[in-house]
Design a protein around this motif. Structure first.
Motif, PDB file in Angstrom:
ATOM      1  N   UNK A 199       0.844  -1.192   0.000  1.00 36.41           N
ATOM      2  CA  UNK A 199       0.000   0.000   0.000  1.00 36.41           C
ATOM      3  C   UNK A 199       0.877   1.238   0.000  1.00 36.41           C
ATOM      4  N   UNK A 200       0.329   2.320  -0.539  1.00 36.78           N
ATOM      5  CA  UNK A 200       1.038   3.600  -0.560  1.00 36.78           C
ATOM      6  C   UNK A 200       0.020   4.723  -0.544  1.00 36.78           C
ATOM      7  N   UNK A 201       0.248   5.699   0.295  1.00 34.79           N
ATOM      8  CA  UNK A 201      -0.635   6.869   0.345  1.00 34.79           C
ATOM      9  C   UNK A 201      -0.502   7.632  -0.971  1.00 34.79           C
ATOM     10  N   UNK A 202      -1.635   8.096  -1.496  1.00 35.83           N
ATOM     11  CA  UNK A 202      -1.615   8.823  -2.763  1.00 35.83           C
ATOM     12  C   UNK A 202      -2.197  10.226  -2.666  1.00 35.83           C
ATOM     13  N   UNK A 203      -2.971  10.484  -1.617  1.00 34.86           N
ATOM     14  CA  UNK A 203      -3.617  11.795  -1.490  1.00 34.86           C
ATOM     15  C   UNK A 203      -3.909  12.065  -0.031  1.00 34.86           C
ATOM     16  N   UNK A 232      -5.320   5.928  -0.668  1.00 30.39           N
ATOM     17  CA  UNK A 232      -4.135   5.091  -0.798  1.00 30.39           C
ATOM     18  C   UNK A 232      -4.366   4.059  -1.892  1.00 30.39           C
ATOM     19  N   UNK A 233      -3.293   3.719  -2.562  1.00 26.70           N
ATOM     20  CA  UNK A 233      -3.302   2.635  -3.535  1.00 26.70           C
ATOM     21  C   UNK A 233      -2.969   1.361  -2.763  1.00 26.70           C
ATOM     22  N   UNK A 252      -8.309   3.013  -2.001  1.00 28.47           N
ATOM     23  CA  UNK A 252      -9.113   3.091  -0.785  1.00 28.47           C
ATOM     24  C   UNK A 252      -9.040   4.526  -0.284  1.00 28.47           C
ATOM     25  N   UNK A 253     -10.194   5.055   0.124  1.00 27.40           N
ATOM     26  CA  UNK A 253     -10.202   6.415   0.651  1.00 27.40           C
ATOM     27  C   UNK A 253     -10.864   6.453   2.019  1.00 27.40           C
ATOM     28  N   UNK A 254     -10.543   7.477   2.768  1.00 30.60           N
ATOM     29  CA  UNK A 254     -11.151   7.727   4.066  1.00 30.60           C
ATOM     30  C   UNK A 254     -11.599   9.172   4.105  1.00 30.60           C
ATOM     31  N   UNK A 255     -12.856   9.363   4.465  1.00 36.05           N
ATOM     32  CA  UNK A 255     -13.412  10.704   4.647  1.00 36.05           C
ATOM     33  C   UNK A 255     -14.285  10.670   5.887  1.00 36.05           C
ATOM     34  N   UNK A 256     -14.982  11.749   6.155  1.00 42.26           N
ATOM     35  CA  UNK A 256     -15.873  11.794   7.308  1.00 42.26           C
ATOM     36  C   UNK A 256     -16.946  10.714   7.213  1.00 42.26           C
ATOM     37  N   UNK A 289     -13.972   3.845   1.867  1.00 42.38           N
ATOM     38  CA  UNK A 289     -14.632   3.512   0.604  1.00 42.38           C
ATOM     39  C   UNK A 289     -13.585   3.075  -0.410  1.00 42.38           C
ATOM     40  N   UNK A 290     -14.077   2.368  -1.433  1.00 39.38           N
ATOM     41  CA  UNK A 290     -13.229   1.953  -2.548  1.00 39.38           C
ATOM     42  C   UNK A 290     -13.648   2.760  -3.762  1.00 39.38           C
TER      43      UNK A 290
END
Length: 106
Positions: free
Chosen positions: A29-33, A41-42, A53-57, A61-62
């Motif tokens: 895995x690697x952070x992308x944003x 992250x990828x 994969x993303x994380x928000x409030x 999510x994918x």
């Protein structure tokens, strides 16, 4: 926690922490944003496919463009739940890892 009191890198820090905790069940895995309200992250799964994969409030999510069959409405409370949904090999690895840990206790 109100947005104004959240640490400025909360999403990025939390996503990085969750990925490290679940590293046993993914290839890489690697952070992308990273912004104050969103991080991505990828993630290369054990099946050798890469998803974003993303994380928000809202939660984890994918990106549906990287994982066919996942709609934009699919949001998970934890990275573990997300990985269990998208990766059968993750589920197997989680099960075997838990069994190994239990065996060490006995």
């Amino acid at each position: 926690m109100p947005p104004s009191s959240a640490p400025p890198n909360f999403c990025a820090d939390e996503l990085q922490r969750a990925l490290k905790e679940q590293a046993f069940g993914v290839a890489t895995f690697a952070m992308t944003e990273a912004t104050p309200l969103h991080a991505a992250a990828s993630v290369t799964l054990l099946e050798e496919c890469t998803i974003t994969v993303s994380l928000s409030r809202a939660g984890y999510a994918v990106d549906p463009t990287t994982s066919p069959g996942m709609g934009p409405e699919a949001v998970f409370e934890s990275l573990e739940n997300l990985l269990q949904t998208v990766s059968p090999l993750y589920q197997r690895k989680l099960h075997s890892t838990l069994l190994q840990r239990l065996e060490k206790l006995s």
